[in-house]
Design an enzyme around this catalytic site. Structure first.
Site, PDB file in Angstrom:
ATOM      1  N   LYS A  34      13.253  59.489  15.489  1.00 13.66           N
ATOM      2  CA  LYS A  34      14.152  60.506  16.035  1.00 13.66           C
ATOM      3  C   LYS A  34      14.933  59.931  17.213  1.00 13.66           C
ATOM      4  O   LYS A  34      14.377  59.649  18.264  1.00 13.66           O
ATOM      5  CB  LYS A  34      13.378  61.729  16.525  1.00 13.66           C
ATOM      6  CG  LYS A  34      14.309  62.905  16.792  1.00 13.66           C
ATOM      7  CD  LYS A  34      13.752  63.913  17.753  1.00 13.66           C
ATOM      8  CE  LYS A  34      14.111  63.653  19.187  1.00 13.66           C
ATOM      9  NZ  LYS A  34      15.542  63.702  19.505  1.00 13.66           N
ATOM     10  N   CYS A  72      14.861  52.357  32.753  1.00 11.17           N
ATOM     11  CA  CYS A  72      13.517  52.635  33.262  1.00 11.17           C
ATOM     12  C   CYS A  72      13.019  51.497  34.138  1.00 11.17           C
ATOM     13  O   CYS A  72      12.151  51.695  34.966  1.00 11.17           O
ATOM     14  CB  CYS A  72      12.567  52.902  32.119  1.00 11.17           C
ATOM     15  SG  CYS A  72      12.696  51.673  30.835  1.00 11.17           S
TER      16      CYS A  72
HETATM   17  P1  NAP Z   1      13.388  62.757  27.464  1.00 11.39           P
HETATM   18  O1  NAP Z   1      14.033  64.024  27.786  1.00 11.39           O
HETATM   19  O2  NAP Z   1      11.941  62.612  27.704  1.00 11.39           O
HETATM   20  O3  NAP Z   1      13.760  62.459  25.949  1.00 11.39           O
HETATM   21  C1  NAP Z   1      13.311  61.346  25.258  1.00 11.39           C
HETATM   22  C2  NAP Z   1      13.237  61.666  23.778  1.00 11.39           C
HETATM   23  O4  NAP Z   1      12.231  62.658  23.570  1.00 11.39           O
HETATM   24  C3  NAP Z   1      14.521  62.241  23.204  1.00 11.39           C
HETATM   25  O5  NAP Z   1      14.677  61.796  21.883  1.00 11.39           O
HETATM   26  C4  NAP Z   1      14.245  63.733  23.238  1.00 11.39           C
HETATM   27  O6  NAP Z   1      15.004  64.471  22.312  1.00 11.39           O
HETATM   28  C5  NAP Z   1      12.781  63.756  22.893  1.00 11.39           C
HETATM   29  N1  NAP Z   1      12.093  64.982  23.296  1.00 11.39           N
HETATM   30  C6  NAP Z   1      12.471  65.889  24.245  1.00 11.39           C
HETATM   31  N2  NAP Z   1      11.572  66.887  24.315  1.00 11.39           N
HETATM   32  C7  NAP Z   1      10.614  66.622  23.398  1.00 11.39           C
HETATM   33  C8  NAP Z   1       9.423  67.277  23.003  1.00 11.39           C
HETATM   34  N3  NAP Z   1       9.031  68.421  23.564  1.00 11.39           N
HETATM   35  N4  NAP Z   1       8.673  66.723  22.031  1.00 11.39           N
HETATM   36  C9  NAP Z   1       9.042  65.560  21.455  1.00 11.39           C
HETATM   37  N5  NAP Z   1      10.160  64.905  21.778  1.00 11.39           N
HETATM   38  C10 NAP Z   1      10.946  65.410  22.746  1.00 11.39           C
HETATM   39  O7  NAP Z   1      14.024  61.538  28.232  1.00 11.39           O
HETATM   40  P2  NAP Z   1      15.552  61.192  28.359  1.00 11.39           P
HETATM   41  O8  NAP Z   1      16.088  62.197  29.299  1.00 11.39           O
HETATM   42  O9  NAP Z   1      16.169  61.046  27.056  1.00 11.39           O
HETATM   43  O10 NAP Z   1      15.469  59.709  28.950  1.00 11.39           O
HETATM   44  C11 NAP Z   1      15.341  59.411  30.294  1.00 11.39           C
HETATM   45  C12 NAP Z   1      13.921  59.078  30.661  1.00 11.39           C
HETATM   46  O11 NAP Z   1      13.340  58.118  29.794  1.00 11.39           O
HETATM   47  C13 NAP Z   1      13.803  58.468  32.030  1.00 11.39           C
HETATM   48  O12 NAP Z   1      12.786  59.100  32.754  1.00 11.39           O
HETATM   49  C14 NAP Z   1      13.433  57.008  31.778  1.00 11.39           C
HETATM   50  O13 NAP Z   1      12.720  56.348  32.758  1.00 11.39           O
HETATM   51  C15 NAP Z   1      12.655  57.090  30.545  1.00 11.39           C
HETATM   52  N6  NAP Z   1      12.706  55.820  29.826  1.00 11.39           N
HETATM   53  C16 NAP Z   1      11.621  55.002  29.838  1.00 11.39           C
HETATM   54  C17 NAP Z   1      11.633  53.776  29.195  1.00 11.39           C
HETATM   55  C18 NAP Z   1      10.452  52.861  29.154  1.00 11.39           C
HETATM   56  O14 NAP Z   1      10.433  51.949  28.358  1.00 11.39           O
HETATM   57  N7  NAP Z   1       9.448  53.036  29.964  1.00 11.39           N
HETATM   58  C19 NAP Z   1      12.780  53.389  28.521  1.00 11.39           C
HETATM   59  C20 NAP Z   1      13.866  54.246  28.524  1.00 11.39           C
HETATM   60  C21 NAP Z   1      13.804  55.463  29.173  1.00 11.39           C
HETATM   61  P3  NAP Z   1      16.361  65.210  22.787  1.00 11.39           P
HETATM   62  O15 NAP Z   1      17.366  64.152  22.954  1.00 11.39           O
HETATM   63  O16 NAP Z   1      16.700  66.108  21.650  1.00 11.39           O
HETATM   64  O17 NAP Z   1      16.053  65.941  24.046  1.00 11.39           O
END
Ligand code: NAP
Ligand code: MG
Length: 452
Positions: free
Chosen positions: A154, A263
Site C-alpha cells: 500500500k 526520517c
Molecule cells: P503515516 O501517516 O504514519 O503514514 C504512513 C503510511 O501508513 C501511509 O501509507 C498511510 O496511509 C498508512 N497509514 C495511515 N494510517 C494507517 C493505519 N491506521 N493503519 C495502517 N496504515 C496506515 O506517516 P507519513 O505521514 O506518511 O510519513 C511521515 C512519517 O514517516 C514521519 O514520522 C517519518 O519519520 C516516518 N518515516 C520513517 C522512516 C524510517 O525508515 N524510519 C522512513 C520514512 C518515513 P495514508 O497515506 O492513506 O495515510
C-alpha cells in the site's frame, strides 16, 4: 469507489486521479496473493533469482520515466529521483542473490542430524509513507519476494504513482500475477486491513511513530510479525577537533535533503562551544547557497514539501520562533518553505524535541564529549546521526555511546541497501536491508532426523 487527486507539490496543480481500493477490493487482492503463494514459494531458487534480476532490468529500462513521475508526484529533485529509481533496481539485484543463498544450519546433535530451514511466511503487507515512495517500497518487497513470499503493497495516498508503475513493471518482467500487488488506498482502510486480515502474515510498516504504535498493537492480536521504521530526531555532533569548515558545508545536505522530509534528517546540530561561531558562519554560507528551485531542474538541491498540510505543520513549528537565518525558496504556487536555521539552548523547545519533517534545523552548543552524548540521547528517537571529529578514539566512543541504529563518522551517509538499517527506541523495531533482510521474511524451522 472513491478516488484521490494527486497534486504536483511544486505547482499545487492536479496531476491525475487514482482510484482508492475498498475494503472488499483489498481483501480480494490479499486472497489472490495467498492463491499465488504455493506456486511462488516452490519456484526453484535459481529461477526466482532470474525473475528478480529481470524485474531489476525492467526497472532500469524505465529509470527515467520513474524518476520523472516522482518529480511530479512528490516534488523530489530529479537528481534524487533518479537515485531512488536506481535504488529499487539495485535492491532487486542485491536480493536476487538471496534465493540461492537462503542457508539453514546443520547443528550437531546425538542420534541423527538437525537442520534448519528458512521458510517464507506467506503474504507480506508492505505499508509505505510518502517521503521516499520508491526506495522504501523496494526495501520491503525485494527481500520479501526473494525469500519466497507474496507481497501486497500500500503506497501512501499522496504518492501512489511510482508504486503503481512498479507493480506493472513486475508483470512485464515475468513476475507471476498475484505475487506482487500494489493496492492504492487509504491507510485507515487498506493499511488497517493488512493488520486485521489473517492471511497477511507480516506487516512491514514505515511511517509515523503514532501510526506504527497502532499497527504494532493491532498485530499483537494475531501475534502477527511486524517490522517498524518510524520517526527520528537525529543529531549531527560537531567537535572542535573536526574539519569544521567541512562539517558546516555538509550539514545542510544532512537535514534539508528531500526538504527535510527524511526520517534520517540530522535535524539537531550539536556544536562544541569553542567552534560554535565558526561553524555557524560556515553553515550560513552553505544554507544561503542551497539551490531551492524547481525540482525538475537538474541543478535543484531542494524542492517543495509534499502538501499544503505538511507546509502548515512545518510553519507551525516556526510560529513565534526566531530564525537565525534562512535560505531561499521560490515565490510560487506549491508548498515551498525555505531552509531555516534556529539557535536554541532550550532542550524542551518543540523544534528541538519533535520531528518537524521539514526544512528546519535547530543548533545547540555543547561543552564536552559527555555532554554531547547526553544531549544526543535525550530523545525518544534513535534512528541515525553523524559525528564530526578527527580523533579516532572519540569517534569510536561517541559512535558506541549514541543510542541510534545508523551512525556515520565524518559523513552523513546512513542508508546503503547492503548494510542493516533501523531504529533504536521509538524509531522502530527490527532491521531492514543488509545481508540478513530476507531472514526477517521467513520462519526458521528446525528439523531433527533420527538415524535409527
Ligand atoms: P503515516 O501517516 O504514519 O503514514 C504512513 C503510511 O501508513 C501511509 O501509507 C498511510 O496511509 C498508512 N497509514 C495511515 N494510517 C494507517 C493505519 N491506521 N493503519 C495502517 N496504515 C496506515 O506517516 P507519513 O505521514 O506518511 O510519513 C511521515 C512519517 O514517516 C514521519 O514520522 C517519518 O519519520 C516516518 N518515516 C520513517 C522512516 C524510517 O525508515 N524510519 C522512513 C520514512 C518515513 P495514508 O497515506 O492513506 O495515510
Ligand atoms: Mg499521516
Amino acid at each position: 469507489m472513491s478516488s484521490f487527486t494527486v497534486i504536483n507539490p511544486a505547482t499545487a496543480q492536479p496531476v491525475t486521479e487514482v482510484p482508492l481500493a475498498t475494503l472488499e477490493e483489498a481483501d480480494a487482492a490479499i486472497a489472490r496473493a495467498q492463491d499465488a503463494f504455493p506456486a511462488w514459494r516452490s519456484v526453484a531458487p535459481g529461477e526466482r533469482a532470474r525473475l528478480l534480476r529481470a524485474f531489476a532490468a525492467v526497472v532500469d529500462a524505465h529509470l527515467e520515466e520513474l524518476a520523472q513521475l516522482e518529480v511530479r508526484n512528490a516534488g523530489h529533485t530529479i537528481g534524487n529521483a533518479r537515485w531512488e529509481a536506481g535504488n529499487v533496481r539495485d535492491c532487486l539485484n542485491y536480493y536476487a542473490a538471496a534465493p540461492e543463498r537462503l542457508f539453514g544450519r546443520q547443528i550437531p546433535v546425538a542420534g541423527g542430524i538437525d537442520v534448519t530451514f528458512h521458510e517464507p511466511l506467506g503474504v507480506v503487507g508492505v505499508i509505505v509513507p510518502w517521503n521516499f515512495p520508491m526506495p522504501i517500497a523496494g526495501w520491503g518487497f525485494a527481500p520479501a519476494l526473494a525469500a519466497g513470499n507474496c507481497v501486497v503493497l500500500k503506497p501512501a495516498e499522496l504518492t501512489p504513482l511510482t508504486a503503481i508503475r512498479l507493480g506493472e513493471l513486475a508483470i512485464e518482467a515475468g513476475i507471476p500475477e498475484g505475487v506482487f500487488t500494489v493496492i492504492p488506498g487509504k491507510g485507515s482502510v487498506v493499511g488497517e486491513r493488512f493488520v486485521t486480515n489473517p492471511l497477511v502474515r507480516k506487516v512491514c510498516f514505515t511511517g509515523s511513530t503514532e501510526v506504527g504504535k497502532r499497527i504494532m498493537a493491532g498485530c499483537a492480536d494475531q501475534v502477527k510479525r511486524v517490522t517498524l521504521e518510524l520517526g527520528g530526531k537525529s543529531a549531527n555532533i560537531v567537535f572542535a577537533d573536526a574539519d569544521v569548515a567541512k562539517a558546516a558545508a555538509t550539514a545542510p545536505y544532512a537535514v534539508f535533503d528531500n526538504a527535510g522530509q527524511d526520517c534520517c534528517a540530522r535535524s539537531r546540530i550539536l556544536v562544541e562551544r569553542s567552534v560554535y561561531d565558526e561553524f555557524l558562519g560556515g553553515l550560513e554560507k552553505a544554507v544561503t547557497a542551497l539551490r531551492v528551485i524547481d525540482p525538475a531542474d537538474d541543478a535543484s538541491e531542494m524542492g517543495p514539501l509534499i502538501s499544503a498540510k505538511q507546509k502548515e505543520t512545518v510553519l507551525g513549528y516556526l510560529d513565534g520562533v526566531e530564525a537565525a537565518f534562512t535560505g531561499s525558496a521560490p515565490q510560487a504556487e506549491g508548498f515551498w518553505v525555505p531552509p531555516t536555521v534556529v539557535l536554541t539552548e532550550d532542550t524542551t523547545a518543540p523544534v528541538w524535541r519533535e520531528e518537524v519533517f521539514g526544512p528546519v534545523v535547530a543548533v545547540m552548543p555543547f561543552d564536552d564529549e559527555e555532554h554531547a552524548v547526553a544531549l544526543a540521547n535525550d530523545t525518544e528517537y534513535g534512528l541515525s546521526g553523524s559525528i564530526y571529529t578527527r580523533d579516532l578514539g572519540r569517534a569510536l566512543r561517541v559512535a558506541r555511546g549514541v543510542e541510534s541504529g545508523n551512525l556515520s563518522v565524518n559523513s552523513h551517509s546512513s542508508v546503503r541497501y547492503w548494510t542493516p538499517f533501523g531504529g533504536y527506541k521509538q524509531s522502530g523495531l527490527g532491521r531492514e536491508l543488509g545481508p540478513d533482510a530476507p531472514n526477517a521474511f521467513t520462519e526458521e524451522k528446525n528439523v531433527f532426523i533420527a538415524q535409527d
